[in-house]
Design a protein around this motif. Structure first.
Motif, PDB file in Angstrom:
ATOM      1  N   ALA A   1     -61.204  36.037  32.823  1.00 15.79           N
ATOM      2  CA  ALA A   1     -59.928  36.036  32.118  1.00 15.79           C
ATOM      3  C   ALA A   1     -59.674  34.669  31.507  1.00 15.79           C
ATOM      4  O   ALA A   1     -60.213  33.671  31.954  1.00 15.79           O
ATOM      5  N   ALA A   2     -58.829  34.639  30.495  1.00 15.38           N
ATOM      6  CA  ALA A   2     -58.447  33.386  29.855  1.00 15.38           C
ATOM      7  C   ALA A   2     -56.992  33.459  29.426  1.00 15.38           C
ATOM      8  O   ALA A   2     -56.437  34.539  29.234  1.00 15.38           O
ATOM      9  N   ILE A   3     -56.399  32.292  29.244  1.00 10.97           N
ATOM     10  CA  ILE A   3     -55.004  32.205  28.849  1.00 10.97           C
ATOM     11  C   ILE A   3     -54.824  31.029  27.902  1.00 10.97           C
ATOM     12  O   ILE A   3     -55.456  29.986  28.055  1.00 10.97           O
ATOM     13  N   SER A   4     -53.966  31.210  26.908  1.00  9.67           N
ATOM     14  CA  SER A   4     -53.738  30.183  25.908  1.00  9.67           C
ATOM     15  C   SER A   4     -52.944  29.018  26.491  1.00  9.67           C
ATOM     16  O   SER A   4     -52.429  29.080  27.607  1.00  9.67           O
ATOM     17  N   ARG A   5     -52.834  27.944  25.716  1.00  7.82           N
ATOM     18  CA  ARG A   5     -52.141  26.748  26.175  1.00  7.82           C
ATOM     19  C   ARG A   5     -50.720  27.018  26.645  1.00  7.82           C
ATOM     20  O   ARG A   5     -50.285  26.497  27.677  1.00  7.82           O
ATOM     21  N   SER A   6     -50.011  27.822  25.891  1.00 10.76           N
ATOM     22  CA  SER A   6     -48.626  28.120  26.220  1.00 10.76           C
ATOM     23  C   SER A   6     -48.480  29.262  27.212  1.00 10.76           C
ATOM     24  O   SER A   6     -47.396  29.474  27.758  1.00 10.76           O
ATOM     25  N   GLY A   7     -49.547  30.011  27.425  1.00  8.49           N
ATOM     26  CA  GLY A   7     -49.483  31.194  28.258  1.00  8.49           C
ATOM     27  C   GLY A   7     -49.090  32.448  27.514  1.00  8.49           C
ATOM     28  O   GLY A   7     -48.971  33.510  28.126  1.00  8.49           O
ATOM     29  N   GLY A   8     -48.909  32.346  26.203  1.00 10.07           N
ATOM     30  CA  GLY A   8     -48.452  33.478  25.427  1.00 10.07           C
ATOM     31  C   GLY A   8     -49.514  34.511  25.112  1.00 10.07           C
ATOM     32  O   GLY A   8     -49.178  35.638  24.730  1.00 10.07           O
ATOM     33  N   THR A   9     -50.763  34.152  25.246  1.00  9.70           N
ATOM     34  CA  THR A   9     -51.861  35.057  24.956  1.00  9.70           C
ATOM     35  C   THR A   9     -52.847  35.051  26.111  1.00  9.70           C
ATOM     36  O   THR A   9     -53.190  33.984  26.626  1.00  9.70           O
ATOM     37  N   THR A  10     -53.285  36.227  26.508  1.00  4.58           N
ATOM     38  CA  THR A  10     -54.284  36.352  27.561  1.00  4.58           C
ATOM     39  C   THR A  10     -55.423  37.235  27.089  1.00  4.58           C
ATOM     40  O   THR A  10     -55.274  38.050  26.178  1.00  4.58           O
ATOM     41  N   SER A  11     -56.563  37.079  27.732  1.00  5.70           N
ATOM     42  CA  SER A  11     -57.733  37.875  27.425  1.00  5.70           C
ATOM     43  C   SER A  11     -58.459  38.184  28.725  1.00  5.70           C
ATOM     44  O   SER A  11     -58.601  37.307  29.579  1.00  5.70           O
ATOM     45  N   TYR A  12     -58.909  39.433  28.865  1.00  4.64           N
ATOM     46  CA  TYR A  12     -59.594  39.868  30.072  1.00  4.64           C
ATOM     47  C   TYR A  12     -60.883  40.596  29.723  1.00  4.64           C
ATOM     48  O   TYR A  12     -60.938  41.336  28.737  1.00  4.64           O
ATOM     49  N   ALA A  13     -61.884  40.398  30.545  1.00  4.53           N
ATOM     50  CA  ALA A  13     -63.029  41.286  30.476  1.00  4.53           C
ATOM     51  C   ALA A  13     -62.585  42.680  30.902  1.00  4.53           C
ATOM     52  O   ALA A  13     -61.729  42.833  31.776  1.00  4.53           O
ATOM     53  N   ASP A  14     -63.160  43.705  30.272  1.00  5.16           N
ATOM     54  CA  ASP A  14     -62.706  45.075  30.490  1.00  5.16           C
ATOM     55  C   ASP A  14     -62.746  45.492  31.957  1.00  5.16           C
ATOM     56  O   ASP A  14     -61.873  46.229  32.423  1.00  5.16           O
ATOM     57  N   SER A  15     -63.742  45.048  32.678  1.00  2.00           N
ATOM     58  CA  SER A  15     -63.898  45.472  34.058  1.00  2.00           C
ATOM     59  C   SER A  15     -62.806  44.943  34.985  1.00  2.00           C
ATOM     60  O   SER A  15     -62.634  45.459  36.092  1.00  2.00           O
ATOM     61  N   PHE A  16     -62.073  43.938  34.540  1.00  2.00           N
ATOM     62  CA  PHE A  16     -61.043  43.334  35.375  1.00  2.00           C
ATOM     63  C   PHE A  16     -59.624  43.668  34.916  1.00  2.00           C
ATOM     64  O   PHE A  16     -58.659  43.438  35.658  1.00  2.00           O
ATOM     65  N   LYS A  17     -59.495  44.163  33.718  1.00  2.00           N
ATOM     66  CA  LYS A  17     -58.186  44.443  33.162  1.00  2.00           C
ATOM     67  C   LYS A  17     -57.466  45.500  33.999  1.00  2.00           C
ATOM     68  O   LYS A  17     -58.015  46.546  34.315  1.00  2.00           O
ATOM     69  N   GLY A  18     -56.239  45.195  34.374  1.00  2.00           N
ATOM     70  CA  GLY A  18     -55.466  46.099  35.204  1.00  2.00           C
ATOM     71  C   GLY A  18     -55.507  45.756  36.674  1.00  2.00           C
ATOM     72  O   GLY A  18     -54.626  46.176  37.433  1.00  2.00           O
TER      73      GLY A  18
END
Length: 122
Positions: free
Chosen positions: A49-66
């Motif tokens: 997973a990753a998160i932007s500087r402000s925390g406003g955007t996140t990204s997850y690998a599909d297997s971990f999402k949820g």
């Protein structure tokens, strides 16, 4: 450069939860996008997973999402990974890392912590 220290790993039963923390020093955390990457024995390093500087955007690998949630508290210079419904295959060393911008490519992260071991028993 920023120094990162992970904590919160340990042994948990399948189906349980853990919250990992990554504390930063040397630089304010708000200067960096942050990510979590894991590596299990004998396996390739894997983006979580990753998160932007402000925390406003996140990204997850599909297997971990949820199941996993990344968050950050820039005032405390800390990023978190909440892990729920853990499975034995989640057993790995989990690393936090800092990058200039949000990325899913672990090779683009500039600074790394030493990792924290997560072991999920069946």
């Amino acid at each position: 450069q920023v120094q990162l220290v992970e904590s919160g790993g340990g042994l948990v039963q399948a189906g349980g939860s853990l919250r990992l923390s990554c504390a930063a020093s040397g630089r304010t955390l708000s200067s960096y996008a942050m990510g979590w990457v894991r590596q299990a024995p004998g396996k390739e390093r894997e983006f979580v997973a990753a998160i932007s500087r402000s925390g406003g955007t996140t990204s997850y690998a599909d297997s971990f999402k949820g199941r996993f949630t990344i968050s950050r508290d820039n005032a405390r210079n800390t990023v978190y990974l909440q892990m729920n419904s853990l499975k034995p295959e989640d057993t790995a060393v989990y690393y936090c890392a800092a990058a200039a911008g949000l990325t899913r490519r672990w090779s683009q992260y500039d600074s790394w912590g030493q990792g924290t071991q997560v072991t999920v028993s069946s």
